[in-house]
Design a protein around this motif. Structure first.
Motif, PDB file in Angstrom:
ATOM      1  N   THR A  93      11.135 -13.554   1.252  1.00  0.00           N
ATOM      2  CA  THR A  93      10.674 -13.146   1.718  1.00  0.00           C
ATOM      3  C   THR A  93       9.399 -11.985   2.649  1.00  0.00           C
ATOM      4  N   SER A  94       9.079 -10.953   1.197  1.00  0.00           N
ATOM      5  CA  SER A  94       8.338 -10.670   1.059  1.00  0.00           C
ATOM      6  C   SER A  94       7.340 -11.844   1.160  1.00  0.00           C
ATOM      7  N   ASN A  95       6.725 -12.595   0.375  1.00  0.00           N
ATOM      8  CA  ASN A  95       6.046 -13.486   1.056  1.00  0.00           C
ATOM      9  C   ASN A  95       6.030 -13.960   2.200  1.00  0.00           C
ATOM     10  N   SER A  96       6.971 -14.111   3.370  1.00  0.00           N
ATOM     11  CA  SER A  96       6.338 -14.795   4.879  1.00  0.00           C
ATOM     12  C   SER A  96       6.372 -12.889   5.510  1.00  0.00           C
ATOM     13  N   LEU A  97       7.030 -11.791   4.589  1.00  0.00           N
ATOM     14  CA  LEU A  97       6.220 -10.402   5.279  1.00  0.00           C
ATOM     15  C   LEU A  97       4.432 -10.603   5.365  1.00  0.00           C
ATOM     16  N   ILE A  98       4.039 -10.885   3.623  1.00  0.00           N
ATOM     17  CA  ILE A  98       2.746 -10.794   3.677  1.00  0.00           C
ATOM     18  C   ILE A  98       1.797 -11.438   4.328  1.00  0.00           C
ATOM     19  N   TRP A  99       2.118 -13.101   5.073  1.00  0.00           N
ATOM     20  CA  TRP A  99       2.089 -14.006   6.039  1.00  0.00           C
ATOM     21  C   TRP A  99       1.887 -13.104   7.219  1.00  0.00           C
ATOM     22  N   ASP A 100       2.598 -12.639   7.453  1.00  0.00           N
ATOM     23  CA  ASP A 100       3.027 -12.058   9.137  1.00  0.00           C
ATOM     24  C   ASP A 100       2.342 -11.303   8.956  1.00  0.00           C
ATOM     25  N   GLY A 103      -1.988 -11.658   5.896  1.00  0.00           N
ATOM     26  CA  GLY A 103      -2.009 -11.962   4.335  1.00  0.00           C
ATOM     27  C   GLY A 103      -2.381 -13.901   3.985  1.00  0.00           C
ATOM     28  N   LYS A 104      -3.381 -14.116   3.785  1.00  0.00           N
ATOM     29  CA  LYS A 104      -3.339 -15.343   2.914  1.00  0.00           C
ATOM     30  C   LYS A 104      -4.172 -15.332   1.198  1.00  0.00           C
ATOM     31  N   PRO A 105      -2.970 -14.997   0.572  1.00  0.00           N
ATOM     32  CA  PRO A 105      -3.182 -14.626  -0.541  1.00  0.00           C
ATOM     33  C   PRO A 105      -3.574 -16.038  -1.645  1.00  0.00           C
ATOM     34  N   TYR A 106      -2.874 -16.843  -1.357  1.00  0.00           N
ATOM     35  CA  TYR A 106      -3.140 -17.773  -2.553  1.00  0.00           C
ATOM     36  C   TYR A 106      -4.124 -19.110  -1.621  1.00  0.00           C
ATOM     37  N   THR A 107      -5.049 -19.453  -1.769  1.00  0.00           N
ATOM     38  CA  THR A 107      -5.637 -20.821  -1.437  1.00  0.00           C
ATOM     39  C   THR A 107      -5.883 -21.792  -2.586  1.00  0.00           C
ATOM     40  N   VAL A 108      -5.825 -22.942  -1.943  1.00  0.00           N
ATOM     41  CA  VAL A 108      -5.229 -24.266  -2.897  1.00  0.00           C
ATOM     42  C   VAL A 108      -6.422 -24.634  -2.870  1.00  0.00           C
ATOM     43  N   ASP A 120      -5.774  -7.071  -3.559  1.00  0.00           N
ATOM     44  CA  ASP A 120      -6.675  -6.997  -2.371  1.00  0.00           C
ATOM     45  C   ASP A 120      -6.699  -7.679  -1.150  1.00  0.00           C
ATOM     46  N   ASP A 121      -5.528  -8.838  -1.266  1.00  0.00           N
ATOM     47  CA  ASP A 121      -5.395  -9.484   0.389  1.00  0.00           C
ATOM     48  C   ASP A 121      -5.338  -8.690   1.562  1.00  0.00           C
ATOM     49  N   THR A 122      -6.136  -8.858   2.648  1.00  0.00           N
ATOM     50  CA  THR A 122      -5.346  -7.260   3.954  1.00  0.00           C
ATOM     51  C   THR A 122      -4.262  -7.680   3.989  1.00  0.00           C
ATOM     52  N   GLY A 123      -3.763  -8.813   4.016  1.00  0.00           N
ATOM     53  CA  GLY A 123      -2.379  -8.631   4.334  1.00  0.00           C
ATOM     54  C   GLY A 123      -1.339  -8.151   3.670  1.00  0.00           C
ATOM     55  N   ALA A 124      -1.665  -8.531   2.120  1.00  0.00           N
ATOM     56  CA  ALA A 124      -0.539  -7.745   0.698  1.00  0.00           C
ATOM     57  C   ALA A 124      -0.944  -5.995   1.226  1.00  0.00           C
ATOM     58  N   ALA A 126      -1.699  -4.289   3.604  1.00  0.00           N
ATOM     59  CA  ALA A 126      -1.263  -3.947   5.319  1.00  0.00           C
ATOM     60  C   ALA A 126       0.360  -4.012   4.622  1.00  0.00           C
ATOM     61  N   TYR A 127       1.094  -5.245   4.148  1.00  0.00           N
ATOM     62  CA  TYR A 127       2.884  -5.301   3.390  1.00  0.00           C
ATOM     63  C   TYR A 127       2.810  -4.160   2.931  1.00  0.00           C
ATOM     64  N   ALA A 128       2.590  -3.620   1.612  1.00  0.00           N
ATOM     65  CA  ALA A 128       2.432  -3.430   0.631  1.00  0.00           C
ATOM     66  C   ALA A 128       2.264  -1.070   1.708  1.00  0.00           C
ATOM     67  N   ASP A 129       1.625  -1.202   2.237  1.00  0.00           N
ATOM     68  CA  ASP A 129       1.532  -0.036   2.988  1.00  0.00           C
ATOM     69  C   ASP A 129       2.058   0.348   4.025  1.00  0.00           C
ATOM     70  N   THR A 130       3.075  -0.844   4.583  1.00  0.00           N
ATOM     71  CA  THR A 130       4.020  -0.507   5.853  1.00  0.00           C
ATOM     72  C   THR A 130       5.104  -0.347   5.223  1.00  0.00           C
ATOM     73  N   TRP A 131       5.565  -0.973   4.021  1.00  0.00           N
ATOM     74  CA  TRP A 131       7.276  -1.325   3.255  1.00  0.00           C
ATOM     75  C   TRP A 131       6.881  -0.244   1.553  1.00  0.00           C
TER      76      TRP A 131
END
Length: 327
Positions: A93-100, A103-108, A120-124, A126-131
């Motif tokens: 769920t945390s990964n999904s919220l970062i995605w929502d 965020g794009k914290p993983y790059t392969v 420093d990922d913007t979505g991560a 934003a997730y931390a700032d909200t939750w």
């Protein structure tokens, strides 16, 4: 993975791409290969208790700012109710919220290059700032999920909302049938979404008859009759555009939500899933150590940004140990 699963691109699977939701197809496409046929998907939506929101004269929050404000309003008025809960052991769920949150914290890249940025990922962020404030101010409940106690809490009205994938109706009906008619569905706050669950059918390199196995996987997950059966009889939310774009499917009533048409919201959320998300090649390991870092921060007194940074460093160390080139 590429050594254990058949690359279905070698058998013409690329021609199926247009039949599936972009977010579902992206999860089976890795390093120019195709390693599964999507079977179901889990675009996130906001399930909410109509009676609780009516009690506070509130509409389903359409932004995260409204969601946070409603959380405080509910908690100030009745400390026995929370806007929702967080599970310290639930990495998905945390990964999904970062995605929502974009965020794009993983790059392969290819099969060995991995980049991880949970700090420093913007979505991560934003997730931390909200939750983070929701947790710090005890506006959400911190509890383990998928147990009898959680279902009792949901049935009793302890939680005003549940942010989950479109598979949730069948789960709700199975576990708390007595709350039928009390729940409804709205888009995720902010109007965009992420996948929260889903599955695909793969073929192993050890299969005795690869061609037959691949043909069956394609039929099961793209044939109109088969797809409808998986939805109506098994309760899987479709990954195929055949149903997502079908007016009859979108307007169908779901028994657990009498008088509403939740499939329309789910299908819209499927279209609104943010593109470009990737998982790690060692995501199973990442999820297994989530509770030892971020999980501690999903409780009062936790430091969510710091915990994400700790998780990041642990994942980078593990990736290097496994022979990946990690940035």
């Amino acid at each position: 993975m590429s050594k254990s699963l058949v690359n279905l691109a070698d058998y013409g699977a690329a021609g199926l791409k247009e039949k599936f939701a972009d977010s579902a197809w992206s999860q089976v496409s890795v390093a120019d290969g195709i390693y599964g046929i999507p079977q179901d998907s889990g675009p996130m939506a906001m399930f909410y208790r109509k009676d609780i929101l009516d009690r506070f004269g509130a509409a389903p929050p359409s932004t995260w700012e409204e969601y946070s404000a409603l959380a405080k309003e509910i908690r100030d008025a009745d400390p026995s109710i929370h806007i929702t809960y967080v599970d310290p052991g639930d990495a998905g769920t945390s990964n999904s919220l970062i995605w929502d949150f974009g965020g794009k914290p993983y790059t392969v890249g290819g099969t060995t290059d991995v980049a991880i940025d949970l700090k420093d990922d913007t979505g991560a962020k934003a997730y931390a700032d909200t939750w983070g404030p929701l947790i710090e101010n005890k506006l959400v409940d911190s509890t383990a999920s998928w147990n009898e106690e959680r279902w009792k809490s949901m049935a009793s009205g302890k939680y005003a909302t549940w942010l989950a994938g479109a598979w949730a109706p069948a789960v709700l009906e199975q576990n708390i049938p007595q709350s039928r008619g009390q729940w409804s569905v709205a888009p995720m706050p902010g109007g965009v979404s992420a996948e929260n669950g889903g599955s695909s059918v793969a073929v192993t390199t050890q299969a005795k008859n690869k061609e037959a196995s691949i043909a069956f996987a394609q039929w099961l997950n793209s044939d109109p009759e088969a797809v409808r059966s998986l939805n109506s009889e098994v309760g899987l939310f479709p990954a195929t555009n055949l149903l997502l774009d079908n007016p009859g499917f979108r307007s169908a009533e779901v028994p657990f939500f009498p008088g509403s048409r939740p499939n329309e919201t789910f299908a819209d959320m499927s279209k609104a899933v943010r593109p470009g998300w990737q998982y790690l090649p060692f995501q199973v390991y990442a999820n297994s150590v989530f509770k030892d870092s971020v999980g501690h921060a999903l409780q009062p007194g936790g430091n969510l940004p710091g915990a994400l940074a700790t998780w990041q460093e642990r994942l980078k160390a593990y990736g290097k140990e496994q022979g990946f080139t990690v940035k």
